[in-house]
Enzyme design. Sequence first.
Site, PDB file in Angstrom:
ATOM      1  CD  GLU A   1     -68.386   5.054  57.963  1.00 23.13           C
ATOM      2  OE1 GLU A   1     -69.616   5.688  57.486  1.00 23.13           O
ATOM      3  OE2 GLU A   1     -68.301   3.809  58.763  1.00 23.13           O
TER       4      GLU A   1
ATOM      5  CE  LYS B   1     -69.530   3.072  64.514  1.00 26.21           C
ATOM      6  NZ  LYS B   1     -68.055   1.835  64.095  1.00 26.21           N
TER       7      LYS B   1
HETATM    8  N1  HSE Z   1     -66.767   2.390  59.308  1.00 24.53           N
HETATM    9  C1  HSE Z   1     -67.416   1.548  60.093  1.00 24.53           C
HETATM   10  C2  HSE Z   1     -65.805   0.561  61.191  1.00 24.53           C
HETATM   11  C3  HSE Z   1     -68.106   0.741  60.268  1.00 24.53           C
HETATM   12  O1  HSE Z   1     -65.038   0.179  60.585  1.00 24.53           O
HETATM   13  O2  HSE Z   1     -66.504   0.306  62.449  1.00 24.53           O
HETATM   14  C4  HSE Z   1     -69.042   0.389  60.566  1.00 24.53           C
HETATM   15  O3  HSE Z   1     -69.718   1.615  61.681  1.00 24.53           O
END
Ligand code: HSE
Length: 417
Positions: free
Chosen positions: A181, A196
């Site tokens: 991110e 998530k």
């Molecule tokens: N930063 C997130 C990850 C990107 O590493 O999974 C995908 O959502």
Amino acid sequence: MTKLKIGICGWGNVATGLYEQLICGNELYSEWELVCIGARRDNPRCNPGNTKIVRDIFAVPDEDIDVLVELIGGVETARELILKALNAGKHVVTANKAVIYEHGEELIEVAITNNVKILFESAVCAGTPVVKMLSNDLGANKISKVAGMLNGTTNFILSNMEEGANYENVLQEAQEKGYAEPDPSLDVNGTDAAHKIGILASLAFNSGLPASKFHIEGIEDITSQDFKYAHEFNLTVKHLAVAQLQDHGIELRSHPVMLSKESSLAGLKGVRNGIQINTDLLGEFQVAGSGAGRESTASGLISDLIALSKNQDIDPMRYPDFSKKPSIIDFNELSFKYYVYLEVKDESGVLALISKIFAEHKISFDKVIQKDQLDNGNVPMVIFTDPVIESEMQIALKDLKSNSVIHNSKIIRIEDS
Ligand code: HSE
């Protein structure tokens, strides 16, 4: 397919990755039109050709578009932009898990009111299909568990650390590869995986968006030593997020675990995500694939655009019924086996003291190993416990730490898989 007029908002790594796929000449997109790109500034890494650029992203919903693809990231500005698009009668596709996690209920409600769709396949595991699968394809099933490694960056870091790499170096590599991110602390502190699993739990169990508070822990304290000790017992370290239906509510958590090296999740290295879903009709099954990066995310975004461009009478996804929210079980009530790492003073009676404290909390040892003295003169002790309630383990750790002979402590929960 009907002609789909698209406006992209954002012009960073993910947006340019989508643009490059859309202009690659794939016949699938020949009926689509990229009307404009909402970009506050140019991106030297991608030339948008003749595509109209709109500097005020909030003007994009006013353009002649059917769908706004929100790729600006963040939470509050993204929420405002999505609300403006939905209220203007435009569909929204987003890869933004933070805004779906924090404001999903409101955004879905506004979409329903305006008779448009908000789709977010790539918000979870990027292009690895799970969101529409949970909401559509598993519609006939009662789901009892969704568990997985949902953050590509942490799996990239952990699986490289397992091979001997240094934490900071691998994190930097994950940033360079576009996995992390913009604020990578969200990856390594467990927040991204928590968003998530919160989204998946809402699809599987109608838990809220946002969900009530639940346990979130990152990988910042994992060291190469932990892998060394785990390997001695055929275990490895991963970051896992779990949503599981119990009699009295939903178990929801996102934290590092030790699991068997033989398990299918342990075999997933690098940026791969893996999700295990338990259902009544289909039994247990797994999905695994790349969980981060511009190509994988473009795949998920395009799957949503395809869903929208199909016959508009077909619902691309079924939204959760938030009026039936289950309660989230208090993490302190859950039971785990633990890996306990202690650094203790090298003197007699210390093992007896640890045994006494653990016995007071009815924690029984499965295995105990004492290692060679460290450079600082302390001795590492590694204990694997039998199952114990989280709250008891936390009190035992507090008691241990109140003794001056215990210099350092850490726990990692062990996941049966
Ligand atoms: N930063 C997130 C990850 C990107 O590493 O999974 C995908 O959502």
